[in-house]
Design a protein around this motif. Structure first.
Motif, PDB file in Angstrom:
ATOM      1  N   ALA A 105       0.847   0.568   4.894  1.00 25.83           N
ATOM      2  CA  ALA A 105       2.125   0.220   3.944  1.00 25.83           C
ATOM      3  C   ALA A 105       2.757  -0.789   4.882  1.00 25.83           C
ATOM      4  CB  ALA A 105       2.805   1.494   3.826  1.00 25.83           C
ATOM      5  N   VAL A 106       2.803  -0.611   6.182  1.00 27.67           N
ATOM      6  CA  VAL A 106       3.451  -1.764   7.306  1.00 27.67           C
ATOM      7  C   VAL A 106       2.649  -3.115   7.204  1.00 27.67           C
ATOM      8  CG1 VAL A 106       4.041  -2.205   9.472  1.00 27.67           C
ATOM      9  CG2 VAL A 106       4.576   0.154   8.792  1.00 27.67           C
ATOM     10  N   LYS A 107       1.491  -3.198   7.213  1.00 24.52           N
ATOM     11  CA  LYS A 107       0.644  -4.159   6.983  1.00 24.52           C
ATOM     12  C   LYS A 107       0.905  -4.869   5.718  1.00 24.52           C
ATOM     13  CE  LYS A 107      -3.942  -5.729   6.835  1.00 24.52           C
ATOM     14  NZ  LYS A 107      -5.324  -5.525   6.865  1.00 24.52           N
ATOM     15  N   LEU A 108       1.233  -4.056   4.576  1.00 24.79           N
ATOM     16  CA  LEU A 108       1.288  -4.651   3.370  1.00 24.79           C
ATOM     17  C   LEU A 108       2.921  -5.098   3.102  1.00 24.79           C
ATOM     18  CD1 LEU A 108      -0.708  -2.298   1.128  1.00 24.79           C
ATOM     19  CD2 LEU A 108      -0.932  -4.840   1.555  1.00 24.79           C
ATOM     20  N   LYS A 109       3.677  -4.907   4.373  1.00 23.86           N
ATOM     21  CA  LYS A 109       5.064  -5.398   4.444  1.00 23.86           C
ATOM     22  C   LYS A 109       5.840  -4.417   3.470  1.00 23.86           C
ATOM     23  CE  LYS A 109       4.566  -9.578   6.358  1.00 23.86           C
ATOM     24  NZ  LYS A 109       3.973 -10.563   6.260  1.00 23.86           N
ATOM     25  N   LEU A 110       5.377  -3.080   3.168  1.00 26.10           N
ATOM     26  CA  LEU A 110       6.337  -2.126   2.506  1.00 26.10           C
ATOM     27  C   LEU A 110       6.831  -1.078   3.468  1.00 26.10           C
ATOM     28  CD1 LEU A 110       3.401  -1.208   0.011  1.00 26.10           C
ATOM     29  CD2 LEU A 110       5.186  -2.712  -0.526  1.00 26.10           C
ATOM     30  N   ASP A 111       8.089  -0.344   3.133  1.00 25.86           N
ATOM     31  CA  ASP A 111       8.734   0.465   3.721  1.00 25.86           C
ATOM     32  C   ASP A 111       7.798   1.727   3.844  1.00 25.86           C
ATOM     33  OD1 ASP A 111      10.240   2.671   4.627  1.00 25.86           O
ATOM     34  OD2 ASP A 111      11.884   2.083   3.713  1.00 25.86           O
ATOM     35  N   PRO A 112       7.156   2.193   4.770  1.00 18.69           N
ATOM     36  CA  PRO A 112       6.432   3.333   4.790  1.00 18.69           C
ATOM     37  C   PRO A 112       7.023   4.679   4.485  1.00 18.69           C
ATOM     38  CG  PRO A 112       6.593   2.738   6.954  1.00 18.69           C
ATOM     39  CD  PRO A 112       7.311   1.613   6.093  1.00 18.69           C
ATOM     40  N   LYS A 113       8.316   4.841   4.635  1.00 20.89           N
ATOM     41  CA  LYS A 113       9.068   6.094   4.139  1.00 20.89           C
ATOM     42  C   LYS A 113       9.204   6.129   2.618  1.00 20.89           C
ATOM     43  CE  LYS A 113      11.876   6.156   8.459  1.00 20.89           C
ATOM     44  NZ  LYS A 113      13.206   6.144   8.875  1.00 20.89           N
ATOM     45  N   LEU A 114       9.129   4.874   2.004  1.00 19.04           N
ATOM     46  CA  LEU A 114       9.152   5.049   0.579  1.00 19.04           C
ATOM     47  C   LEU A 114       7.862   4.800  -0.099  1.00 19.04           C
ATOM     48  CD1 LEU A 114      11.831   2.168  -0.183  1.00 19.04           C
ATOM     49  CD2 LEU A 114      11.896   4.764  -0.352  1.00 19.04           C
ATOM     50  N   GLN A 172     -11.504  -2.295   3.915  1.00 24.49           N
ATOM     51  CA  GLN A 172     -12.252  -3.217   4.702  1.00 24.49           C
ATOM     52  C   GLN A 172     -12.820  -4.288   3.930  1.00 24.49           C
ATOM     53  OE1 GLN A 172     -15.419  -0.554   6.098  1.00 24.49           O
ATOM     54  NE2 GLN A 172     -14.288   0.092   7.859  1.00 24.49           N
ATOM     55  N   ALA A 173     -12.759  -4.253   2.829  1.00 19.06           N
ATOM     56  CA  ALA A 173     -13.251  -5.371   1.726  1.00 19.06           C
ATOM     57  C   ALA A 173     -11.943  -6.218   1.239  1.00 19.06           C
ATOM     58  CB  ALA A 173     -13.697  -4.661   0.372  1.00 19.06           C
ATOM     59  N   GLY A 174     -10.862  -5.878   1.933  1.00 17.44           N
ATOM     60  CA  GLY A 174      -9.489  -6.716   1.592  1.00 17.44           C
ATOM     61  C   GLY A 174      -8.803  -6.249   0.842  1.00 17.44           C
ATOM     62  N   LYS A 175      -8.898  -5.118   0.276  1.00 19.29           N
ATOM     63  CA  LYS A 175      -8.179  -4.495  -1.107  1.00 19.29           C
ATOM     64  C   LYS A 175      -7.314  -3.524  -0.573  1.00 19.29           C
ATOM     65  CE  LYS A 175     -12.042  -5.362  -4.003  1.00 19.29           C
ATOM     66  NZ  LYS A 175     -12.998  -4.953  -4.976  1.00 19.29           N
ATOM     67  N   ASP A 176      -6.357  -3.862   0.272  1.00 20.10           N
ATOM     68  CA  ASP A 176      -5.262  -3.135   0.979  1.00 20.10           C
ATOM     69  C   ASP A 176      -4.399  -2.340   0.236  1.00 20.10           C
ATOM     70  OD1 ASP A 176      -6.284  -4.002   3.201  1.00 20.10           O
ATOM     71  OD2 ASP A 176      -4.892  -5.484   4.033  1.00 20.10           O
ATOM     72  N   ARG A 177      -4.004  -2.927  -0.958  1.00 22.02           N
ATOM     73  CA  ARG A 177      -3.134  -2.064  -1.871  1.00 22.02           C
ATOM     74  C   ARG A 177      -3.945  -0.968  -2.443  1.00 22.02           C
ATOM     75  NH1 ARG A 177       2.277  -1.208  -2.822  1.00 22.02           N
ATOM     76  NH2 ARG A 177       1.911   0.683  -4.172  1.00 22.02           N
ATOM     77  N   GLU A 178      -5.215  -1.394  -3.185  1.00 26.60           N
ATOM     78  CA  GLU A 178      -5.854  -0.318  -3.544  1.00 26.60           C
ATOM     79  C   GLU A 178      -6.092   0.793  -2.782  1.00 26.60           C
ATOM     80  OE1 GLU A 178      -9.168  -1.867  -5.997  1.00 26.60           O
ATOM     81  OE2 GLU A 178      -8.052  -3.946  -5.914  1.00 26.60           O
ATOM     82  N   ALA A 179      -6.367   0.397  -1.551  1.00 29.33           N
ATOM     83  CA  ALA A 179      -6.637   1.348  -0.295  1.00 29.33           C
ATOM     84  C   ALA A 179      -5.511   2.432  -0.299  1.00 29.33           C
ATOM     85  CB  ALA A 179      -6.989   0.855   0.751  1.00 29.33           C
ATOM     86  N   LEU A 180      -4.179   1.742  -0.157  1.00 31.30           N
ATOM     87  CA  LEU A 180      -2.970   2.550   0.012  1.00 31.30           C
ATOM     88  C   LEU A 180      -2.793   3.279  -1.121  1.00 31.30           C
ATOM     89  CD1 LEU A 180      -0.500   3.169   1.711  1.00 31.30           C
ATOM     90  CD2 LEU A 180       0.560   1.091   0.235  1.00 31.30           C
ATOM     91  N   ASP A 181      -3.163   2.930  -2.377  1.00 27.35           N
ATOM     92  CA  ASP A 181      -3.062   3.727  -3.360  1.00 27.35           C
ATOM     93  C   ASP A 181      -3.843   4.939  -3.482  1.00 27.35           C
ATOM     94  OD1 ASP A 181      -0.966   2.112  -4.334  1.00 27.35           O
ATOM     95  OD2 ASP A 181      -2.132   1.007  -5.876  1.00 27.35           O
ATOM     96  N   ALA A 182      -5.133   4.752  -3.191  1.00 32.26           N
ATOM     97  CA  ALA A 182      -6.052   5.888  -3.089  1.00 32.26           C
ATOM     98  C   ALA A 182      -5.635   6.892  -1.952  1.00 32.26           C
ATOM     99  CB  ALA A 182      -7.328   5.134  -2.747  1.00 32.26           C
ATOM    100  N   TRP A 183      -5.151   6.427  -0.947  1.00 36.70           N
ATOM    101  CA  TRP A 183      -4.755   7.297   0.170  1.00 36.70           C
ATOM    102  C   TRP A 183      -3.550   8.061  -0.365  1.00 36.70           C
ATOM    103  CZ3 TRP A 183      -5.701   3.792   5.053  1.00 36.70           C
ATOM    104  CH2 TRP A 183      -7.014   3.814   5.304  1.00 36.70           C
ATOM    105  N   VAL A 184      -2.660   7.386  -0.809  1.00 38.50           N
ATOM    106  CA  VAL A 184      -1.427   8.072  -1.291  1.00 38.50           C
ATOM    107  C   VAL A 184      -1.658   9.119  -2.321  1.00 38.50           C
ATOM    108  CG1 VAL A 184       0.786   7.798  -2.673  1.00 38.50           C
ATOM    109  CG2 VAL A 184       0.322   6.341  -0.842  1.00 38.50           C
TER     110      VAL A 184
END
Length: 123
Positions: free
Chosen positions: A111-120, A75-87
């Motif tokens: 991950a899709v929003k970040l243009k990453l392959d969600p499977k990876l 929500q603070a725009g730190k999408d990559r940090e959020a993804l890392d936390a959830w992973v």
């Protein structure tokens, strides 16, 4: 019970009382943070974030608190940090946890929003 009945404000009062009675209980703090999130209409407010961080001081592996801290990052725009936390939550959690499919779906969407392959990107 109040929260489940939609009486969030009363639930928050009860949870704050429970926290005061058992300051070491991270799970109760985590429930309080979630109630504050609901009260704020789905926003991880500074107050809720502080409650989740206090919950994590008592139990660093609390998946609920960790999820909402990640959501706050998103929500603070730190999408990559959020993804890392959830992973990290997914990796640490038991494979049969009832909450695992929901957090995995949220992580894949991010991950899709970040243009990453969600499977990876998401285990």
């Amino acid at each position: 019970s109040y929260i489940q009945l939609g009486r969030v404000d009363e639930g928050i009062v009860a949870l704050k009382r429970a926290v005061a009675l058992d300051d070491k209980n991270g799970a109760v703090r985590s429930l309080l943070g979630e109630a504050l999130f609901q009260q704020a209409g789905g926003k991880v407010t500074p107050e809720a974030l502080a409650v989740f961080q206090e919950a994590l001081k008592r139990d660093a592996k609390d998946p609920r608190a960790r999820f909402y801290v990640g959501l706050g990052l998103m929500q603070a725009g730190k999408d990559r940090e959020a993804l890392d936390a959830w992973v990290a939550i997914i990796r640490d959690g038991p494979p049969d946890a009832e909450w695992l499919p929901a957090i995995r779906a949220a992580a894949r969407e991010l991950a899709v929003k970040l243009k990453l392959d969600p499977k990876l990107a998401v285990p």
